[in-house]
Motif scaffolding. Structure first.
Motif, PDB file in Angstrom:
ATOM      1  N   VAL A 147     -14.497   1.925  -2.873  1.00  0.00           N
ATOM      2  CA  VAL A 147     -13.300   1.657  -2.090  1.00  0.00           C
ATOM      3  C   VAL A 147     -13.343   0.229  -1.572  1.00  0.00           C
ATOM      4  N   HIS A 148     -12.161  -0.269  -1.156  1.00  0.00           N
ATOM      5  CA  HIS A 148     -12.036  -1.667  -0.750  1.00  0.00           C
ATOM      6  C   HIS A 148     -12.057  -1.835   0.768  1.00  0.00           C
ATOM      7  N   ALA A 149     -11.480  -0.869   1.487  1.00  0.00           N
ATOM      8  CA  ALA A 149     -11.334  -1.069   2.927  1.00  0.00           C
ATOM      9  C   ALA A 149     -11.294   0.274   3.640  1.00  0.00           C
ATOM     10  N   LEU A 150     -11.592   0.227   4.946  1.00  0.00           N
ATOM     11  CA  LEU A 150     -11.448   1.380   5.842  1.00  0.00           C
ATOM     12  C   LEU A 150     -10.292   1.088   6.794  1.00  0.00           C
ATOM     13  N   ALA A 187       0.843  -1.200   0.000  1.00  0.00           N
ATOM     14  CA  ALA A 187       0.000   0.000   0.000  1.00  0.00           C
ATOM     15  C   ALA A 187       0.876   1.248   0.000  1.00  0.00           C
ATOM     16  N   VAL A 188       0.492   2.238  -0.822  1.00  0.00           N
ATOM     17  CA  VAL A 188       1.206   3.502  -0.929  1.00  0.00           C
ATOM     18  C   VAL A 188       0.238   4.628  -0.582  1.00  0.00           C
ATOM     19  N   ASN A 189       0.680   5.553   0.282  1.00  0.00           N
ATOM     20  CA  ASN A 189      -0.148   6.700   0.648  1.00  0.00           C
ATOM     21  C   ASN A 189      -0.092   7.751  -0.459  1.00  0.00           C
ATOM     22  N   ILE A 190      -1.269   8.274  -0.806  1.00  0.00           N
ATOM     23  CA  ILE A 190      -1.390   9.298  -1.840  1.00  0.00           C
ATOM     24  C   ILE A 190      -1.846  10.597  -1.183  1.00  0.00           C
ATOM     25  N   SER A 191      -1.124  11.680  -1.460  1.00  0.00           N
ATOM     26  CA  SER A 191      -1.476  12.977  -0.884  1.00  0.00           C
ATOM     27  C   SER A 191      -2.635  13.603  -1.654  1.00  0.00           C
ATOM     28  N   ALA A 192      -3.258  14.585  -1.029  1.00  0.00           N
ATOM     29  CA  ALA A 192      -4.373  15.279  -1.675  1.00  0.00           C
ATOM     30  C   ALA A 192      -3.926  15.960  -2.959  1.00  0.00           C
ATOM     31  N   GLU A 195      -1.704  -1.124  -3.843  1.00  0.00           N
ATOM     32  CA  GLU A 195      -2.899  -0.558  -3.228  1.00  0.00           C
ATOM     33  C   GLU A 195      -2.631   0.907  -2.886  1.00  0.00           C
ATOM     34  N   LEU A 196      -3.674   1.704  -2.863  1.00  0.00           N
ATOM     35  CA  LEU A 196      -3.551   3.118  -2.520  1.00  0.00           C
ATOM     36  C   LEU A 196      -4.302   3.395  -1.230  1.00  0.00           C
ATOM     37  N   VAL A 231      -8.422   0.514  -3.302  1.00  0.00           N
ATOM     38  CA  VAL A 231      -8.196   1.759  -2.576  1.00  0.00           C
ATOM     39  C   VAL A 231      -8.761   1.618  -1.162  1.00  0.00           C
ATOM     40  N   SER A 232      -7.972   2.045  -0.160  1.00  0.00           N
ATOM     41  CA  SER A 232      -8.417   2.062   1.235  1.00  0.00           C
ATOM     42  C   SER A 232      -8.495   3.504   1.707  1.00  0.00           C
TER      43      SER A 232
END
Length: 854
Positions: free
Chosen positions: A774-777, A693-698, A725-726, A754-755
């Protein structure tokens, strides 16, 4: 005429006897005239014609078989069976035929049956003989070719001439005694002269063809010249003569019937009036019965509809006609709204109008319904008792054969519990779980609201940042429970000093922020801050000890020190640190001199510009495990900055700098590319890789090219989409919901999951959240940290898990550090866990060891 006779004719018994006599006579004449039934005559005549046709087809089939036009005898067997069947049916002579005539016709049919029986025997003999002839005719050329090799040229010529004459003789199908004798002599001569097996076989087939063909021809002539047709014609003439006789008698009786019927015309005319009157009464009764039947049929259809769709449905259902008048509701409708069926039938759904939506809302709803045939959305309605409740409503237009709306079907669900859960989550997301004070998110809204409601001309808004002095010492010596008790008391004291229009918030740890609105001067903010600090430094009774805790505060005022929440909080924070520097238990206003202390931050930002070029950025990987089994299921890539001077710097420090400086897009692309390159390296090493999983900024998410960027990088390294995953935040999605939905759908079509990261700290609006694919919280670590042995039985984490599963989403918990937290998450159905309990963020080489072990 005697008076007695006259009296007798006037009696009702005489009329009755006369009516009965005429009735009996008419009945007898009717049956006598109706003996000849046209239908039975037509049927019997058709059977005779069919028998003739079957006999002709049988003859044709025999001739065709003899001529070699048909290779099998199926048609002959079929027509023989049809002849037998038809002869059996013809024995059922119509009942109106006189007994003597019936016997004559029966005898003729018996004779016809005998003829056909003999014909059937001849057909059977023909089939057997013809089959032998046909087989020998087929094998004769083959045997002849095999024999030629054993003969001299002269003998071959003579033998070929013999075969040709034999075949010519059999094909002519005519009796030629001289030719037949010649061919017979030739067979004998060839048999005596040559005794070889191939020639003997050929001569045997030749003899069979020569001798059996005349026999077959004789049987064909016998079959085709049978007397069956003549006998059938005789039987047909006998029947037709009988029919004409019976028809003549029927005509005679019909004439008598007609004459007698004229006598009854007068009485019939008399009765017509009464019959007409009775007929009108009968029509009225029939119409009434028809109406009753139609009403019953509609009721039955309605009952079936209710039984299948309404009765057992948990959702409320309403059916209206084209004018929106209610024609049916189900029991769930009555249970939810409190109205009985009788109270709403014939009325419109406006009976449920709560007044919460204006006319524009309903106009837009009907525009959508008329253009698309369907509308769905959230609406507030009122129950019979006046209570207002939210519902999720779906309306569908049902059209008739002309494609015009004939009915409307409304299906709704009471979402009161869901809204309450959303409100509870919203409250927990916007308030500190320990003190109940507004948290950082709500604080920003309150500051912004204060700025908007305080014109810079005469009113001011102040932000006071308060930090408790030496709070860490209390936590370390007396324990966290005592520290929590102190924070709760601080919250109560702060609220007791501030006005109702002010806000007191906890930022986390021992940091508090007060927002003062509608101030007339900066000095007024200082007075309130001084009173607040004096109240906070009064002794506290904690765990049997009387302790005094002071606080340091910094003040920033709108509009002098900033025009937005972020800037005011930052400057108030800087002023608070200056207050600590000058001796604690005091406050400082923000000033230009204080801002110079942030020069180090500027220098750090300058170094960040060259961090990518110098290769100072790196990624660590923290494992994600199955909450129940502990099995490794993936990882999250976490960015680190290895500064040349300061060493490893937390992303909490350099990520905000990157966002403010515009570097975040380049850093985000670098993170995606680095993860893909690392996955390719692990794949090439033969490791069993898992999704990263990679964090995506606004800033990066709002770019239109994000899906294309991902596609290009994945293609460059040949990485399957399911390995990336994002993670996005709620606030990022809700900033531009329409753009977010479009981008998420593109990512879903690519196969990228996407989570939602830090769930519970953003909008937490499930009515919008379920629209995103989305896939997950991912539950924020601040909520996981609240789970301990002494926690209340109802926690925000369990509420988020339940709501996520209701929406069909997976749940990931981050920041899991204790066995108590892990056990709690398993008990409440959390799917995936991440935290120090399982693994710290590791460099790529160390994480590869986990992949090898997994």
């Amino acid at each position: 005429m005697t008076p007695e006779g006259k009296s007798f004719r006037d009696k009702p018994a005489w009329k009755l006897i006369l009516v009965l006599t005429l009735t009996a006579l008419l009945t007898w004449l009717y049956f006598r005239s109706a003996d000849v039934v046209p239908g039975s005559h037509v049927n019997y005549t058709r059977k005779l014609r069919e028998l003739q046709l079957f006999d002709e087809q049988l003859n044709s089939g025999v001739v065709a078989s003899f001529a070699g036009l048909i290779e099998n005898y199926d048609s002959q067997r079929f027509y023989l069976a049809q002849i037998d069947k038809t002869l059996l049916e013809l024995r059922n002579i119509p009942r109106w035929v006189e007994p003597t005539d019936r016997k004559t016709i029966a005898n003729a049919l018996i004779k016809l049956g005998d003829i056909h029986q003999q014909k059937a025997l001849n057909v059977d003999r023909f089939q057997r003989i013809h089959a032998v002839v046909r087989n020998s005719s087929l094998y004769l050329p083959i045997a002849a070719d095999a024999s030629l090799a054993q003969l001299s040229p002269t003998e071959q010529r003579d033998f070929k001439d013999f075969v040709r004459r034999l075949i010519s003789y059999t094909l002519t199908r005519q009796k030629n005694t001289q030719e037949h004798q010649y061919l017979t002599e030739q067979i004998k001569t060839l048999t005596l002269r040559h005794n070889t097996q191939p020639l003997a076989t050929a001569l045997q087939h030749a003899e069979i063809v020569l001798n059996s063909t005349p026999k077959a021809l004789k049987l064909v002539n016998s079959i085709t010249r049978s007397d069956s047709m003549a006998q059938l014609e005789d039987a047909s003439q006998l029947y037709l003569a009988t029919y004409r006789k019976a028809l003549t008698e029927a005509t005679y009786y019909q004439t008598l019937l007609y004459a007698l019927s004229l006598l009854l015309v007068g009485y019939a005319l008399y009765a017509l009036f009464r019959i007409g009157r009775d007929r009108r009464s009968l029509i009225i009764a029939h119409l009434d019965l028809e109406n009753r039947f139609q009403a019953q049929r509609r009721a039955e259809e309605e009952l079936r509809l209710y039984a299948t769709m309404f009765t057992n449905a948990s959702e409320g259902m309403t059916i209206t006609d084209a004018t929106t008048k209610i024609i049916a509701v189900n029991p769930a409708f009555c249970q939810i709204t409190g109205y009985s069926k009788e109270e709403v039938i014939g009325k419109t759904p406006r009976i449920l109008n709560s007044g919460r939506q204006n006319d524009v809302f309903y106009q837009n709803m009907w525009n959508t319904l008329n253009s698309q045939g369907q509308w769905k959305g959230e609406i507030w309605n009122a129950r019979k008792d006046g209570s207002i409740f939210p519902e999720w409503l779906s309306i569908t237009a049902i059209t008739d054969q002309n494609h015009l709306p004939s009915h409307y079907l409304g299906v709704f669900t009471d979402i009161t519990e869901r809204k309450q859960s959303e409100a509870r989550i919203h409250h927990l997301a916007h308030h500190d779980a320990l003190t109940g004070l507004p948290n950082r998110l709500l604080l920003s809204e309150r500051i912004q609201h204060g700025i908007q409601t305080s014109p810079s001309s005469h009113l001011k808004t102040a932000v006071i940042f308060i930090d408790l002095d030496r709070f860490k010492n209390i936590n370390d010596t007396l324990g966290h429970s005592v520290g929590d008790d102190l924070l709760i008391q601080v919250a109560h004291r702060g609220l007791s000093v501030l006005r109702e229009t002010d806000t007191f918030s906890r930022q986390g740890g021992d940091e508090f922020v007060a927002v003062l609105t509608g101030l007339s001067s900066r000095q007024e903010a200082g007075r309130i801050c001084d009173e607040l600090l004096n109240t906070l430094c009064q002794p506290y009774l904690l765990a049997g000890h009387e302790l005094t805790v002071s606080g340091s505060a910094g003040i920033a005022v709108y509009p002098e020190d900033g025009d937005n929440a972020t800037e005011l909080l930052r400057k108030a924070d800087l002023a608070m640190y200056r207050a600590k520097e000058i001796g604690r238990n005091t406050f400082c206003y923000f000033s230009a001199e204080i801002s110079t202390t942030s020069i180090g931050e500027l220098l750090l930002e300058n170094d960040l510009f060259t961090a990518l070029e110098r290769g100072e950025l790196l990624l660590h990987y923290q494992a994600k495990v199955d909450s129940r089994t502990g099995e490794l299921v993936g990882a999250e890539a976490l960015m680190r900055w290895n500064h040349k001077t300061h060493g490893l710097i937390s992303p909490q420090i350099f990520i905000p700098l990157a966002e403010e400086s515009g570097l975040i897009n380049a850093m985000g692309e670098w993170a995606i590319r680095t993860v893909c390159a690392q996955l390719r390296s692990w794949i090439d090493e033969g490791l069993q890789v898992l999704p990263i999983a990679v964090n995506i900024s606004a800033h990066q998410f709002v770019q239109q090219a994000l899906p294309q960027l991902l596609a290009d990088i994945l293609a460059e390294f040949a990485i399957p989409t399911q390995l990336i995953e994002l993670e996005l935040t709620e606030s990022m999605l809700m900033g531009n919901a329409s753009h977010a939905a479009s981008t998420l759908h593109q990512l879903k079509d690519m196969g990228i999951e996407v989570s939602i990261d830090d769930f519970g700290t953003g909008y937490s609006s499930l009515s919008y959240l379920h629209q995103f694919p989305v896939h997950a919280l991912k539950i924020d670590r601040s909520f996981i940290s609240q789970i301990n042995e002494n926690s209340e039985p109802i926690r925000l984490a369990s509420a988020i898990i339940a709501m996520a599963h209701e929406l069909g989403l997976q749940v990931i918990a981050e920041g899991v550090e204790t066995e108590v937290q892990a056990r709690y998450l398993v008990e409440h159905g959390c799917d995936i866990s991440q935290g120090f309990l399982y693994s710290k963020p590791l460099p790529a080489a160390d994480f590869a060891k986990q992949l090898k072990l997994g």
